[in-house]
Structures are given as structure tokens and as C-alpha cells.
Design a protein around this motif. Structure first.
Motif, PDB file in Angstrom:
ATOM      1  N   GLU A 396      99.615 131.193  90.118  1.00 11.07           N
ATOM      2  CA  GLU A 396      98.832 132.305  89.562  1.00 11.07           C
ATOM      3  C   GLU A 396      98.380 133.213  90.698  1.00 11.07           C
ATOM      4  N   PHE A 397      98.389 134.513  90.432  1.00 14.29           N
ATOM      5  CA  PHE A 397      97.938 135.466  91.442  1.00 14.29           C
ATOM      6  C   PHE A 397      97.409 136.722  90.753  1.00 14.29           C
ATOM      7  N   THR A 398      96.645 137.478  91.495  1.00 14.41           N
ATOM      8  CA  THR A 398      96.127 138.762  91.022  1.00 14.41           C
ATOM      9  C   THR A 398      96.846 139.875  91.766  1.00 14.41           C
ATOM     10  N   VAL A 399      97.310 140.863  91.042  1.00  8.61           N
ATOM     11  CA  VAL A 399      98.097 141.943  91.641  1.00  8.61           C
ATOM     12  C   VAL A 399      97.203 142.837  92.502  1.00  8.61           C
ATOM     13  N   GLU A 400      97.581 142.936  93.775  1.00 14.86           N
ATOM     14  CA  GLU A 400      96.917 143.844  94.709  1.00 14.86           C
ATOM     15  C   GLU A 400      97.934 144.889  95.128  1.00 14.86           C
ATOM     16  N   ARG A 407     107.007 152.221  97.739  1.00 14.07           N
ATOM     17  CA  ARG A 407     106.454 153.144  98.742  1.00 14.07           C
ATOM     18  C   ARG A 407     104.996 153.519  98.492  1.00 14.07           C
ATOM     19  N   ASN A 408     104.619 153.776  97.250  1.00 15.35           N
ATOM     20  CA  ASN A 408     103.265 154.233  96.951  1.00 15.35           C
ATOM     21  C   ASN A 408     102.511 153.181  96.132  1.00 15.35           C
ATOM     22  N   PRO A 409     101.321 152.789  96.562  1.00 11.33           N
ATOM     23  CA  PRO A 409     100.616 151.661  95.953  1.00 11.33           C
ATOM     24  C   PRO A 409      99.946 152.032  94.626  1.00 11.33           C
ATOM     25  N   VAL A 410     100.756 152.375  93.637  1.00  9.76           N
ATOM     26  CA  VAL A 410     100.268 152.724  92.306  1.00  9.76           C
ATOM     27  C   VAL A 410     101.010 151.864  91.292  1.00  9.76           C
ATOM     28  N   THR A 411     100.280 151.146  90.450  1.00  9.99           N
ATOM     29  CA  THR A 411     100.889 150.342  89.397  1.00  9.99           C
ATOM     30  C   THR A 411      99.845 150.058  88.324  1.00  9.99           C
ATOM     31  N   PRO A 412     100.241 150.055  87.044  1.00 11.24           N
ATOM     32  CA  PRO A 412      99.274 149.704  85.996  1.00 11.24           C
ATOM     33  C   PRO A 412      98.886 148.230  86.012  1.00 11.24           C
ATOM     34  N   TYR A 413      99.597 147.408  86.797  1.00 12.42           N
ATOM     35  CA  TYR A 413      99.274 145.990  86.881  1.00 12.42           C
ATOM     36  C   TYR A 413      98.193 145.703  87.914  1.00 12.42           C
ATOM     37  N   ALA A 414      97.660 146.702  88.566  1.00 16.53           N
ATOM     38  CA  ALA A 414      96.631 146.496  89.583  1.00 16.53           C
ATOM     39  C   ALA A 414      95.463 145.683  89.011  1.00 16.53           C
ATOM     40  N   GLY A 415      95.109 144.599  89.711  1.00 12.36           N
ATOM     41  CA  GLY A 415      94.001 143.757  89.287  1.00 12.36           C
ATOM     42  C   GLY A 415      94.329 142.793  88.171  1.00 12.36           C
ATOM     43  N   ARG A 416      95.556 142.788  87.694  1.00 12.68           N
ATOM     44  CA  ARG A 416      95.950 141.946  86.567  1.00 12.68           C
ATOM     45  C   ARG A 416      96.332 140.554  87.064  1.00 12.68           C
ATOM     46  N   ALA A 417      95.902 139.528  86.359  1.00 17.35           N
ATOM     47  CA  ALA A 417      96.265 138.153  86.696  1.00 17.35           C
ATOM     48  C   ALA A 417      97.611 137.823  86.071  1.00 17.35           C
ATOM     49  N   THR A 419     101.193 135.026  86.152  1.00 21.36           N
ATOM     50  CA  THR A 419     101.655 133.670  86.442  1.00 21.36           C
ATOM     51  C   THR A 419     103.132 133.716  86.820  1.00 21.36           C
ATOM     52  N   GLY A 420     103.469 132.994  87.904  1.00 21.91           N
ATOM     53  CA  GLY A 420     104.856 132.938  88.361  1.00 21.91           C
ATOM     54  C   GLY A 420     105.034 133.727  89.638  1.00 21.91           C
ATOM     55  N   ALA A 421     105.474 133.058  90.700  1.00 23.19           N
ATOM     56  CA  ALA A 421     105.601 133.713  91.996  1.00 23.19           C
ATOM     57  C   ALA A 421     106.970 133.439  92.595  1.00 23.19           C
ATOM     58  N   VAL A 422     107.604 134.492  93.108  1.00 25.21           N
ATOM     59  CA  VAL A 422     108.862 134.354  93.835  1.00 25.21           C
ATOM     60  C   VAL A 422     108.541 133.835  95.231  1.00 25.21           C
ATOM     61  N   ARG A 423     109.164 132.712  95.610  1.00 28.60           N
ATOM     62  CA  ARG A 423     108.928 132.129  96.930  1.00 28.60           C
ATOM     63  C   ARG A 423     109.994 132.524  97.942  1.00 28.60           C
ATOM     64  N   THR A 424     111.258 132.555  97.526  1.00 23.47           N
ATOM     65  CA  THR A 424     112.352 132.948  98.413  1.00 23.47           C
ATOM     66  C   THR A 424     113.442 133.586  97.564  1.00 23.47           C
ATOM     67  N   THR A 425     114.082 134.618  98.120  1.00 25.48           N
ATOM     68  CA  THR A 425     115.233 135.245  97.467  1.00 25.48           C
ATOM     69  C   THR A 425     116.412 135.177  98.426  1.00 25.48           C
ATOM     70  N   TRP A 426     117.558 134.764  97.911  1.00 25.90           N
ATOM     71  CA  TRP A 426     118.786 134.713  98.694  1.00 25.90           C
ATOM     72  C   TRP A 426     119.809 135.696  98.132  1.00 25.90           C
ATOM     73  N   LEU A 427     120.462 136.425  98.989  1.00 22.75           N
ATOM     74  CA  LEU A 427     121.551 137.320  98.608  1.00 22.75           C
ATOM     75  C   LEU A 427     122.834 136.779  99.215  1.00 22.75           C
ATOM     76  N   ARG A 428     123.764 136.393  98.351  1.00 23.60           N
ATOM     77  CA  ARG A 428     125.010 135.755  98.790  1.00 23.60           C
ATOM     78  C   ARG A 428     124.729 134.588  99.750  1.00 23.60           C
ATOM     79  N   GLY A 429     123.735 133.792  99.390  1.00 25.96           N
ATOM     80  CA  GLY A 429     123.431 132.578 100.133  1.00 25.96           C
ATOM     81  C   GLY A 429     122.566 132.755 101.357  1.00 25.96           C
ATOM     82  N   ARG A 430     122.177 133.970 101.686  1.00 26.65           N
ATOM     83  CA  ARG A 430     121.340 134.221 102.865  1.00 26.65           C
ATOM     84  C   ARG A 430     119.966 134.696 102.427  1.00 26.65           C
TER      85      ARG A 430
END
Length: 450
Positions: A396-400, A407-417, A419-430
């Protein structure tokens, strides 16, 4: 964690085409070579334990805006945000960049701007606008994934909308080419007749973009598609009024698909604060009852994809009060910035409703990959690109906004709690390295290449 000539991605929760189960995913040379029972793989083992292993998401509706409006967004920032959100392939929209991707010169300018900047793989849509019918075949041959058109003003003068007659002309040519037509469907006459009142009240903005604007435009589009035989895809469906039209057209043999977006599934008009123009998009976020109908349609398989429609701008164009603006919904740029947040936003709501990770993967990975014809993307299976995501479905996390990569820190999810976090992303195994000095490893891809 880095890939090797023979790497085993081991997870107790691998989301495979047949569902979720423990598995070893063996990768060589950037491709998945086999999917084995948990513990059976040999090689350099990356044991993810209880983290879920997902195929990289595919987002076929992203406005990168470079070249020409790179201060709004650019390839480096957009693709960093994508990777941070578990998206390993994006297909960029043809407008909001200067020049737009409506000619070969525009395509070449886009390709030149993207070269060496992308942290994930990037494909490009072309545009069908008044007067460019002769440009469609060269663009198609050059590998664009299809052609976007608007049926109402796009918001930028260099990408005008099509009249009904121009739509027919374009679709006849796209039918001849076997190309996909993707459509922003709102009817300009309905929009012109709707009440327009400036100011900070979201209800006033919502009244200016009524459901009937979408339904009328979709009806026109479907009639044209039936006459021309063109394969069509309706972008960012926000109104449930469109759904019966789609069902009827499919029953009559029209080749039509549709998508919706995270913001239509996770946000509702009743929750939009007055003056918070980060929530403005076109078509708009509608009420809770409408949102429930979209979820039911998604459960029933009526949407081919859930994609971001990431369409950011500079804060001044959003007229946000917290950035010194007026909070006027009528004056603000219409677009939601959510490329990095789509997966947790959708998963938060989907899990609450009893859906599984396999459902989210179908909506946000295999579905959009199939829509765009990306045969090597969108699934954990032998022969596919090793585009993979380690996802913690319980975090769980709160959107900052300041922590987001776009590029620009604008989103309607600001401050929203969420669930679910990406820990690592691999592109073609890297591993996709998002450090400030990291080298981008994404590729430009063309239709039929991946």
C-alpha cells in the motif's frame, strides 16, 4: 537483478495465459524459452518469492508530445514513468507533437526525436485528418500501427477533426489498406448544443460533454464502418450509453473493438473537488452509476483493453489553484496523467471487486497487445519477449506527485491511497534502470516487428 544468457525468473505467483500458478520462467537472449514447474529451471535463478510475476503491460494510448511540445512530456520522461509503472511497451498517439504524425515527414521527425531516449519499447500511431488521404498508404507501409481520427475538435489546430464525409473517405482507404482506424468519438453538434459555463464547478464541465455526444458519434462511426468494412476501435469510452450500440454492431458483423481507461474505472464525478482541474479529460469522468456499468462491461469482455490515455501538459495549462491558476474547468487542458499509476489504480479497484491479477493482465497486457498486433508482447509464454514485472499486490502507498517520473507533477491521483507496487521491470530480460544517469535500452518498433 540483471538478465544473463540463461536466467530463471522464479515466482510463486506467475500470471500465465492459463492463469496464476507457481512457475519458473526461463529466459535466454531476451526471449522466454520455456515455462517450467516451480523449482525446475536451471541457470541463474532470480527468486521473487511471493511477488507476482506479470508480463509487461502494453499501453496503446499514450501522448508523448515530442517533438514540439516536449515541455508537456517527452520520450525520456514518459518511458521512465511507463517502466516505473510496469509498462514495457507504449504506442504513441500522433497528435500533440509538432509536427503531428500525419505525413512521412512527421513520422520521421517523431522517430528522430525518440531515437536513443526510450526506456521501454515504443510504437507509433499515424493520424487520419482532412486532406491527408494520400499520406495514409506511405505511413502504413512505414509501420505505423493504425490511424487515429477525431470526430470533434481535438484541442490542437494542427490535428483537425473529420466530418462525416471525410470519415468515410478515410475509412474507405484504410479498409483498402487493411489498416486499423482508431477514433475519438464525440459529436461536435451535440457538444455545441450542450450548456457551456466557465468556472470551477465540475458539474458544469460534465454538462458540457453529455453522454449523447459519445453515443451519437459512435452511432455514426458504426454506420460508416458497416458500409466500408473497416476495422475500427473506439478510444477511451467513458459513457455506458455506448455499450448497447457496440453490442448491436458486433452482432451485425461490424469489426469493432473498444477500450476504457483507469480514470473511468477508478474515479467518479461525485468525488471531483471543485477547481481540481487535474481531473479534466475529454470525454469526462462520469458518475458512479456509469462507472458501475463500465465495470460490468469489462467483466463481460466487452472492452479489448484498459489503457491510460496519458495526456499531460504543463501545470499552467491545467489552471490548477495550487499552481496559481483559476481552477476553471472550461479553460483547463483536458488530459489525465497516469501512465505510472494505471496498474495499481486498476488493481486497487479490481481486487476490491473480486477480480484476479489474471484479469488485470488480460485487460492491460494481452488485450492491448492483441489490439495492436504485437505478437511477441503481452504474455509469459515461450517465444515471447521477456518483458516482465515483479509486482507486490499487497503493498500500500499514497501517491506523491513529486515522486512520479512523468515530466510535470500533476495527477488526479495525488494523495490517493493505492494497493499494489511495481518492484522491478525487465525489458527483454534486462532490468530497466531508472537511475538519473541510466542508459535507455528501449527500441522503436513497427507494426509486424514484435
Amino acid at each position: 537483478m540483471t538478465g544473463s544468457p540463461n536466467t530463471v525468473f522464479r515466482s510463486c505467483r506467475a500470471v500465465l495465459p492459463g492463469g496464476e500458478r507457481p512457475a519458473d520462467v526461463v529466459v535466454q537472449g531476451g526471449r522466454i524459452t520455456s515455462v517450467l514447474p516451480h523449482g525446475a529451471g536451471e541457470g541463474e535463478v532470480l527468486d521473487l518469492g511471493g511477488l507476482a510475476l506479470l508480463p509487461g503491460l502494453v499501453d496503446t494510448h499514450v501522448h508523448v508530445n515530442e517533438p514540439g511540445r516536449t515541455e508537456w512530456e517527452g520520450f525520456a520522461t514518459a518511458t521512465r514513468a511507463a517502466a516505473a509503472g510496469g509498462v514495457t511497451t507504449v504506442v504513441d498517439m500522433p497528435l500533440n507533437s509538432l509536427p503531428p504524425t500525419t505525413t512521412m515527414a512527421g513520422l520521421e521527425a517523431k522517430q528522430k526525436a525518440a531515437a536513443g531516449q526510450t526506456f521501454v519499447d515504443v510504437g507509433l500511431w499515424g493520424g487520419a485528418v482532412p486532406g491527408n488521404t494520400a499520406d495514409l498508404e506511405p505511413l502504413h507501409r512505414a509501420g505505423v500501427f493504425g490511424f487515429k481520427s477525431f470526430l470533434a475538435p481535438s484541442g490542437v489546430d494542427e490535428f483537425p477533426h473529420l466530418t462525416a464525409a471525410q470519415l468515410e473517405e478515410a475509412m474507405l482507404e484504410l479498409s483498402r489498406l487493411g489498416a486499423l482506424s482508431i477514433i475519438h468519438a464525440e459529436d461536435p453538434a451535440v457538444l455545441d448544443a450542450a450548456p457551456h459555463r466557465a468556472g470551477p464547478h465540475y458539474a458544469d464541465f460534465l454538462a458540457s460533454r453529455p453522454d449523447d455526444a459519445e453515443a451519437t458519434a459512435v452511432a455514426t462511426l458504426l454506420e460508416t464502418a458497416a458500409r466500408t468494412g473497416t476495422r475500427v476501435h473506439i478510444l477511451h469510452v467513458s459513457s455506458a450509453a455506448v455499450l448497447p450500440l457496440l453490442r448491436r454492431a458486433r452482432a451485425e458483423g461490424v469489426r469493432v473493438t473498444a477500450e476504457t481507461c483507469p480514470h473511468y474505472l477508478t474515479l467518479a464525478a461525485e468525488g471531483v473537488p471543485d477547481g481540481d482541474t487535474a481531473f479534466k479529460c475529454c470525454p469526462p469522468i462520469r458518475d458512479e452509476s456509469n462507472r458501475e456499468q463500465l465495470w460490468q462491461a469489462l467483466a463481460d469482455g466487452e472492452f479489448a483493453a484498459v489503457v491510460s490515455d496519458h495526456s499531460p501538459s504543463t501545470p499552467d495549462l491545467k489552471h490548477l489553484p495550487r499552481h496559481g491558476g483559476s481552477g476553471d474547468f472550461a479553460a483547463a487542458w483536458g488530459g489525465i496523467a497516469s501512465l505510472q499509476l494505471g496498474l495499481p489504480a486498476v488493481w486497487t479497484e479490481a481486487r476490491r471487486r473480486g477480480f484476479a491479477l489474471a484479469d488485470v493482465v488480460r485487460w492491460m497486457s494481452s488485450g492491448p497487445a492483441g489490439l495492436a498486433g504485437l505478437s511477441a508482447k503481452g504474455a509469459i509464454a515461450p517465444g515471447m519477449d521477456a518483458d516482465l514485472v515483479a509486482f507486490d499486490p499487497d503493498a500500500e502507498f499514497t501517491v506523491e506527485p513529486e515522486g512520479l517520473h512523468h515530466r510535470n507533477p500533476v495527477t488526479p491521483y495525488a494523495g490517493r491511497a493505492l494497493t499494489g507496487a511495481v518492484r522491478t521491470t525487465w525489458l527483454r530480460g534486462r532490468v530497466v534502470d531508472l537511475a538519473p544517469d541510466a542508459e535507455p535500452t528501449g527500441r522503436l518498433i513497427a507494426r509486424g516487428e514484435a
